[in-house]
Design an enzyme around this catalytic site. Structure first.
Site, PDB file in Angstrom:
ATOM      1  CE1 TYR A 162      -0.550   4.235  -0.460  1.00  0.00           C
ATOM      2  CE2 TYR A 162       0.082   6.408   0.278  1.00  0.00           C
ATOM      3  CZ  TYR A 162       0.255   5.010   0.331  1.00  0.00           C
ATOM      4  OH  TYR A 162       0.951   4.483   1.041  1.00  0.00           O
TER       5      TYR A 162
ATOM      6  NE  ARG B  82      -2.841  -5.006   9.407  1.00  0.00           N
ATOM      7  CZ  ARG B  82      -2.071  -4.611   7.925  1.00  0.00           C
ATOM      8  NH1 ARG B  82      -2.492  -5.782   7.071  1.00  0.00           N
ATOM      9  NH2 ARG B  82      -1.332  -3.847   7.885  1.00  0.00           N
TER      10      ARG B  82
ATOM     11  NE  ARG C 132      -0.646   1.963  10.228  1.00  0.00           N
ATOM     12  CZ  ARG C 132      -0.469   1.461   8.831  1.00  0.00           C
ATOM     13  NH1 ARG C 132      -0.208   0.271   8.603  1.00  0.00           N
ATOM     14  NH2 ARG C 132      -0.845   2.119   7.916  1.00  0.00           N
TER      15      ARG C 132
ATOM     16  NE  ARG D  84      -9.355  -6.166   9.728  1.00  0.00           N
ATOM     17  CZ  ARG D  84      -8.854  -6.388   8.692  1.00  0.00           C
ATOM     18  NH1 ARG D  84      -7.960  -5.539   8.147  1.00  0.00           N
ATOM     19  NH2 ARG D  84      -8.698  -7.533   8.071  1.00  0.00           N
TER      20      ARG D  84
ATOM     21  CG  ASP E 299      -5.736   4.821   6.082  1.00  0.00           C
ATOM     22  OD1 ASP E 299      -4.901   4.161   6.703  1.00  0.00           O
ATOM     23  OD2 ASP E 299      -5.287   5.243   5.078  1.00  0.00           O
TER      24      ASP E 299
HETATM   25  O1  CP3 Z   1      -2.284   3.445  15.361  1.00  0.00           O
HETATM   26  C1  CP3 Z   1      -2.052   4.280  14.463  1.00  0.00           C
HETATM   27  O2  CP3 Z   1      -0.921   4.758  14.035  1.00  0.00           O
HETATM   28  C2  CP3 Z   1      -3.374   5.065  13.873  1.00  0.00           C
HETATM   29  C3  CP3 Z   1      -3.968   4.726  12.644  1.00  0.00           C
HETATM   30  C4  CP3 Z   1      -3.334   4.827  11.467  1.00  0.00           C
HETATM   31  C5  CP3 Z   1      -3.552   4.089  10.411  1.00  0.00           C
HETATM   32  N1  CP3 Z   1      -3.071   4.306   9.305  1.00  0.00           N
HETATM   33  C6  CP3 Z   1      -4.236   2.617  10.671  1.00  0.00           C
HETATM   34  C7  CP3 Z   1      -4.341   1.648   9.483  1.00  0.00           C
HETATM   35  C8  CP3 Z   1      -2.581   6.072  10.784  1.00  0.00           C
HETATM   36  C9  CP3 Z   1      -1.684   6.975  11.716  1.00  0.00           C
HETATM   37  C10 CP3 Z   1      -2.268   5.638   9.663  1.00  0.00           C
HETATM   38  C11 CP3 Z   1      -1.398   6.433   8.468  1.00  0.00           C
HETATM   39  C12 CP3 Z   1      -1.234   5.823   7.075  1.00  0.00           C
HETATM   40  N2  CP3 Z   1      -2.169   5.293   6.385  1.00  0.00           N
HETATM   41  C13 CP3 Z   1       0.017   6.109   6.433  1.00  0.00           C
HETATM   42  C14 CP3 Z   1       1.117   6.795   6.883  1.00  0.00           C
HETATM   43  C15 CP3 Z   1       1.883   6.278   7.923  1.00  0.00           C
HETATM   44  C16 CP3 Z   1       2.716   4.908   7.268  1.00  0.00           C
HETATM   45  O3  CP3 Z   1       2.312   3.929   7.861  1.00  0.00           O
HETATM   46  O4  CP3 Z   1       3.365   5.155   6.383  1.00  0.00           O
HETATM   47  C17 CP3 Z   1      -0.133   5.617   5.355  1.00  0.00           C
HETATM   48  C18 CP3 Z   1       0.684   5.477   4.039  1.00  0.00           C
HETATM   49  C19 CP3 Z   1      -1.532   4.839   5.187  1.00  0.00           C
HETATM   50  C20 CP3 Z   1      -2.240   4.369   3.899  1.00  0.00           C
HETATM   51  C21 CP3 Z   1      -2.579   2.998   4.291  1.00  0.00           C
HETATM   52  N3  CP3 Z   1      -3.589   2.420   5.301  1.00  0.00           N
HETATM   53  C22 CP3 Z   1      -1.795   1.865   3.718  1.00  0.00           C
HETATM   54  C23 CP3 Z   1      -0.981   1.756   2.591  1.00  0.00           C
HETATM   55  C24 CP3 Z   1      -2.484   0.736   4.248  1.00  0.00           C
HETATM   56  C25 CP3 Z   1      -2.380  -0.650   3.665  1.00  0.00           C
HETATM   57  C26 CP3 Z   1      -1.055  -1.181   4.217  1.00  0.00           C
HETATM   58  C27 CP3 Z   1      -1.182  -2.223   5.461  1.00  0.00           C
HETATM   59  O5  CP3 Z   1      -0.629  -2.003   6.412  1.00  0.00           O
HETATM   60  O6  CP3 Z   1      -2.300  -2.885   5.802  1.00  0.00           O
HETATM   61  C28 CP3 Z   1      -3.480   1.304   5.242  1.00  0.00           C
HETATM   62  C29 CP3 Z   1      -4.341   0.306   6.262  1.00  0.00           C
HETATM   63  C30 CP3 Z   1      -4.164   0.331   7.448  1.00  0.00           C
HETATM   64  N4  CP3 Z   1      -4.076   1.851   8.310  1.00  0.00           N
HETATM   65  C31 CP3 Z   1      -4.339  -0.355   8.612  1.00  0.00           C
HETATM   66  C32 CP3 Z   1      -4.133   0.242   9.705  1.00  0.00           C
HETATM   67  C33 CP3 Z   1      -4.267  -0.211  11.306  1.00  0.00           C
HETATM   68  C34 CP3 Z   1      -4.125  -1.855   8.368  1.00  0.00           C
HETATM   69  C35 CP3 Z   1      -5.595  -2.136   7.784  1.00  0.00           C
HETATM   70  C36 CP3 Z   1      -6.154  -3.482   8.490  1.00  0.00           C
HETATM   71  O7  CP3 Z   1      -6.628  -3.583   9.623  1.00  0.00           O
HETATM   72  O8  CP3 Z   1      -6.210  -4.540   7.536  1.00  0.00           O
END
Ligand code: CP3
Length: 344
Positions: free
Chosen positions: A152, A30, A26, A39, A76
């Site tokens: 999910y 954010r 990540r 975004r 994602d």
């Molecule tokens: O920088 C990075 O790591 C690359 C991008 C990336 C994202 N998600 C962007 C993201 C990666 C590699 C992921 C993987 C991901 N997505 C996982 C596995 C890793 C982990 O964090 O456990 C999972 C379980 C997801 C599913 C997911 N995506 C959830 C449950 C959520 C909501 C929770 C949250 O943190 O908001 C997301 C959203 C998400 N994916 C965001 C980002 C930057 C936040 C979204 C936003 O901008 O509001």
């Protein structure tokens, strides 16, 4: 590939470094004001994922700000169920909402359309990022491990206790294994396209690997990840594969010993020295630092970072977190952390 221009790739292939290569889960997200601005410009989170120019921009942001050893594709893990035909939405403040798949007819409807129709913008992002990165900065492609993605899809979103979803497997193993197989097959195609577009390494995120009984861990987490990694090695043998089984500490040797596993990501709960001793000599190690230490900053973060580097001294180790940065992380603490690792 001892001569690969990326220190990160050389480390995944087993070369120890005097200073570990570094990137962060990540790292785009954010906690960075420039991410929030892009975004906003994109509209929503999924609009950002499917907009190659803007997704490439947020992939570059942490590299520009901090000069890390690897960029990770901005996308994602839930794009795979979406490409298979599951309705996926991200509601502000409540995370992902999916249309649950819980019976054979919903399962057989998955994957009727070509997944690449949905996913082609992602391959374009990979091309744009690879073109724009210096040669010594690697680009990581990724996907969710099938079990984590399946949680999910089964639950219709994120749940407090994803491991409890194993009851669907006990009730109807053929159904759950059928779902896992569809996700596995799509993920293999997706990752090979990412590699062909320019990804230098692949990471599989099994965020919900923990808390399952051992035989279920093997069937639902380890086996599908092994299948994906084997298929990648068969098709693109030079590309290293990192497995991140969060909560899977008791199984680290099993993941690390898989013939197609090059590196294992350890979560923030894993004891570092024990992880080093069990994973080596099978695979390289990545990660381990508690992301909440980077929220705290100061001496607790600095001492932990030095100790982590010291624990993995003279072994192939990639500095990273034990899960992703949380939104409240101060970006200046990240800068300080990077200085500490580079100077230790
Ligand atoms: O920088 C990075 O790591 C690359 C991008 C990336 C994202 N998600 C962007 C993201 C990666 C590699 C992921 C993987 C991901 N997505 C996982 C596995 C890793 C982990 O964090 O456990 C999972 C379980 C997801 C599913 C997911 N995506 C959830 C449950 C959520 C909501 C929770 C949250 O943190 O908001 C997301 C959203 C998400 N994916 C965001 C980002 C930057 C936040 C979204 C936003 O901008 O509001």
């Amino acid at each position: 590939m001892a001569d690969h221009p990326s220190k990160f790739i050389r480390t995944l292939k087993g070369e120890a470094q005097s200073t570990p290569p570094m990137w962060f889960m990540r790292q785009a997200g954010r906690y960075l004001p420039e991410y929030r601005a892009t975004r906003e410009q994109a509209g929503g989170f999924l609009d950002l994922c499917y907009n190659p120019e803007l997704a490439a921009e947020v992939t570059f942001q942490p590299i520009r700000r901090y000069g890390l050893d690897a960029a990770i594709l901005f996308a994602d893990i839930l794009l795979i169920p979406q490409a298979l035909g599951v309705d996926v939405r991200f509601e502000a403040g409540e995370g992902p909402v999916l249309e649950p798949v819980r019976n054979g007819s919903a399962l057989s409807a998955l994957g009727e359309r070509d997944i690449h129709e949905t996913l082609s913008p992602i391959y374009e992002t990979v091309r744009l990022v690879r073109d724009g990165l210096p040669k010594d900065v690697a680009l990581i492609g990724f996907a969710g491990a099938p079990w984590t993605v399946a949680t999910y899809v089964l639950a219709g979103g994120g749940v407090k206790d994803p491991a409890a979803l194993r009851r669907y497997y006990y009730d109807d193993p053929d159904f759950v294994l059928g779902l896992i197989k569809k996700i596995t097959d799509a993920t293999i195609d997706y990752l090979i396209r990412q590699i062909d577009a320019g990804a230098d390494a692949i990471q599989l995120f099994d965020t919900w690997a923990g808390g399952l009984p051992a035989p279920v861990t093997r069937t639902l987490s380890i086996e599908p990840m092994a299948q994906i990694a084997d298929a990648i090695k068969a098709a693109r043998p030079d590309i290293p594969v990192i497995m991140f089984p969060k909560g899977g500490f008791g199984f680290l040797t099993e993941y690390a010993s898989l013939p197609s596993c090059d590196a294992v990501g350890i979560d923030f709960a894993a004891p570092w020295a024990a992880a080093r001793d069990t994973v080596r000599p099978h695979a390289a190690v990545q990660g381990g630092l508690d992301p909440l230490l980077v929220v705290a900053g100061g001496a607790p973060m600095e001492n932990a970072a030095r100790e982590l580097v010291e624990t993995f001294k003279d072994t192939p180790y990639v500095f990273n977190l034990g899960h992703g940065f949380v939104p409240e992380t101060p970006p200046e603490n990240v800068a300080r952390l990077i200085d500490i690792v580079r100077c230790s």
